[in-house]
Design an enzyme around this catalytic site. Structure first.
Site, PDB file in Angstrom:
ATOM      1  CB  CYS A  23      16.151  17.331  25.893  1.00 21.93           C
ATOM      2  SG  CYS A  23      17.684  17.206  26.840  1.00 21.93           S
ATOM      3  CE  LYS A  26      15.200  20.426  29.062  1.00 23.16           C
ATOM      4  NZ  LYS A  26      15.846  21.722  28.759  1.00 23.16           N
ATOM      5  CB  THR A  54      17.936  33.652  35.105  1.00 18.58           C
ATOM      6  OG1 THR A  54      18.964  32.775  35.585  1.00 18.58           O
ATOM      7  CG2 THR A  54      18.105  35.023  35.752  1.00 18.58           C
ATOM      8  CG  ASP A  56      22.228  30.796  33.077  1.00 23.94           C
ATOM      9  OD1 ASP A  56      22.735  30.042  32.216  1.00 23.94           O
ATOM     10  OD2 ASP A  56      22.629  31.953  33.278  1.00 23.94           O
ATOM     11  CG  ASP A  57      22.451  26.391  30.221  1.00 24.97           C
ATOM     12  OD1 ASP A  57      21.441  25.902  29.689  1.00 24.97           O
ATOM     13  OD2 ASP A  57      23.139  27.277  29.685  1.00 24.97           O
ATOM     14  CG  ASP A  97      22.666  21.833  31.738  1.00 21.82           C
ATOM     15  OD1 ASP A  97      22.633  22.319  30.591  1.00 21.82           O
ATOM     16  OD2 ASP A  97      21.700  21.252  32.252  1.00 21.82           O
ATOM     17  CG  HIS A 146      18.062   7.890  45.338  1.00 22.82           C
ATOM     18  ND1 HIS A 146      18.129   7.198  46.520  1.00 22.82           N
ATOM     19  CD2 HIS A 146      16.736   8.037  45.061  1.00 22.82           C
ATOM     20  CE1 HIS A 146      16.906   6.944  46.957  1.00 22.82           C
ATOM     21  NE2 HIS A 146      16.043   7.439  46.083  1.00 22.82           N
ATOM     22  CB  SER A 147      18.554   3.239  42.135  1.00 27.38           C
ATOM     23  OG  SER A 147      18.709   2.477  43.326  1.00 27.38           O
ATOM     24  CG  ASP A 233      23.304  23.197  27.167  1.00 28.19           C
ATOM     25  OD1 ASP A 233      22.476  23.993  27.655  1.00 28.19           O
ATOM     26  OD2 ASP A 233      23.535  22.083  27.663  1.00 28.19           O
TER      27      ASP A 233
END
EC number: 2.7.9.3
Length: 354
Positions: A23, A26, A54, A56-57, A97, A146-147, A233
């Site tokens: 993370c 980000k 917002t 939010d998660d 999440d 998906h790759s 979280d």
């Protein structure tokens, strides 16, 4: 003699193929906020209970009076070199999440980007197996995905869950007098930085893996408690960033007690030795004006409090009378270090560290 080695498992090392990890990669919160301001406002959808207006998660869409869909996606570059562990961490982080909204996961889809001419195929397969193992632990199918062939390795999930629309928990709605409870110890970003610098021993690595691969399942149970007013979280924006989002969403001030914060082993010492991630500074740049840090705190406090967490713990804002039940839910699921770290007080969207 104690083995102090940390598994790498691949050549080249996964972490050497990416400019960031977990993370911590980000987009910086300040830049992200600017980019989102440039997007057109979302049209009104009466059944969209939580959308992109917002921080939010996850998104939540009401199906009927008893059921709402929770939808989220999360992916990142390697935080560790072991491919199986990388897959486990990324999948655990993505499912978090859903739990953070009070939901229960239903299924997941994989997001895969790999440098297929650089990494052996068995390494890529191990990443996928890591994600599959976490989905199996959560009791859900990894139903597709998906790759792409990419320069840097990336892995994550689209996670779909379900929640009672009357029981959705948001990173807003906290009440003055609420108690703040944190589910996992902090310091993942610093440990991952130490790993890249070959400064992390086997015990530290094991502690990091244990924390980042532990599913935040108590979130689904917390949604049923009337005394739980807000839930989120702690991930890439660090403890301060995500606590500030909760405070702003609730139009209150969060008071965090520094001495009560739980840390993963060796994190404080590594911070004192100058080990940290670049995301820590970016987090402070975005949120520092709304944070109160007393001069009496250690010099490393700012770095520790802004350390980006990958697959971090749940942060609960609950009524004082609900504290024992919340802690009991955590401990029943093996979260032995869950603890009270502060409270919500009257104010206007700040975090005060005491």
């Amino acid at each position: 003699m104690t083995d102090t080695s940390v598994p790498t498992s691949t050549s080249p090392r996964l972490t050497s193929l990416s400019h960031g990890g977990g993370c911590g990669c980000k987009i910086a919160p300040g830049l992200l906020a600017d980019l989102l301001k440039r997007s057109a406002p979302l049209p009104f959808f009466p059944d969209l209970l939580v959308g992109n207006d917002t921080a939010d998660d996850a998104a939540v869409y009401k199906l009927n009076d008893e059921q709402a869909i929770v939808a989220t996606t999360d992916f990142f570059m390697p935080i560790v070199d072991d491919p199986f562990d990388f897959g486990r961490i990324a999948a655990t982080n993505a499912l978090s999440d859903v739990y953070a909204m009070g939901g229960k996961p239903l299924m997941a889809l994989a997001i895969v980007g790999m440098p297929i001419n650089v990494l052996p195929h068995d390494v890529i397969a191990a990443v996928l197996k890591g994600g599959e193992s976490v989905c199996a632990e959560a009791g859900i199918p990894l139903a597709g995905g998906h790759s792409i062939d990419s320069v840097e390795p990336i892995y994550g999930l689209v996670a779909i869950g379900v929640v009672d629309p009357k029981r959705v928990k948001r990173n807003a709605g906290a009440q003055a007098g609420d108690v703040l409870i944190l589910g996992k110890p902090l310091g993942v970003g610093i440990l991952s930085a130490a790993l890249k610098k070959d400064r992390l021993d086997a015990a530290g690595y094991a502690a990091m893996i244990a924390a980042t691969t532990k599913l935040n399942r108590p979130g689904a149970e917390l949604s049923r408690l009337d005394g739980v007013h807000a839930l989120t979280d702690i991930t890439g924006f660090g403890l301060l960033g995500h606590t500030l989002e909760l405070a702003r969403g609730s139009n209150l001030t969060a008071r965090v007690r520094y001495a009560d914060l739980p840390w993963l082993p060796d994190v404080v010492g590594l911070a004192e030795a100058g080990i940290f991630t670049g995301a820590s500074g970016r987090n402070w740049d975005a949120y520092g004006k709304s944070i109160g840090l007393p001069a009496s705190l250690p010099a490393t406090a700012r770095t520790l409090l802004t350390d980006p967490q990958t697959s971090g713990g749940l942060l609960v804002s609950c009524a004082p009378q609900a504290v024992d039940e919340v802690l009991a839910l955590f401990r029943a699921d093996g979260f032995g270090e869950a603890c009270v770290i502060g409270e919500m007080v009257s104010g206007e969207g700040r975090v005060e560290v005491v």
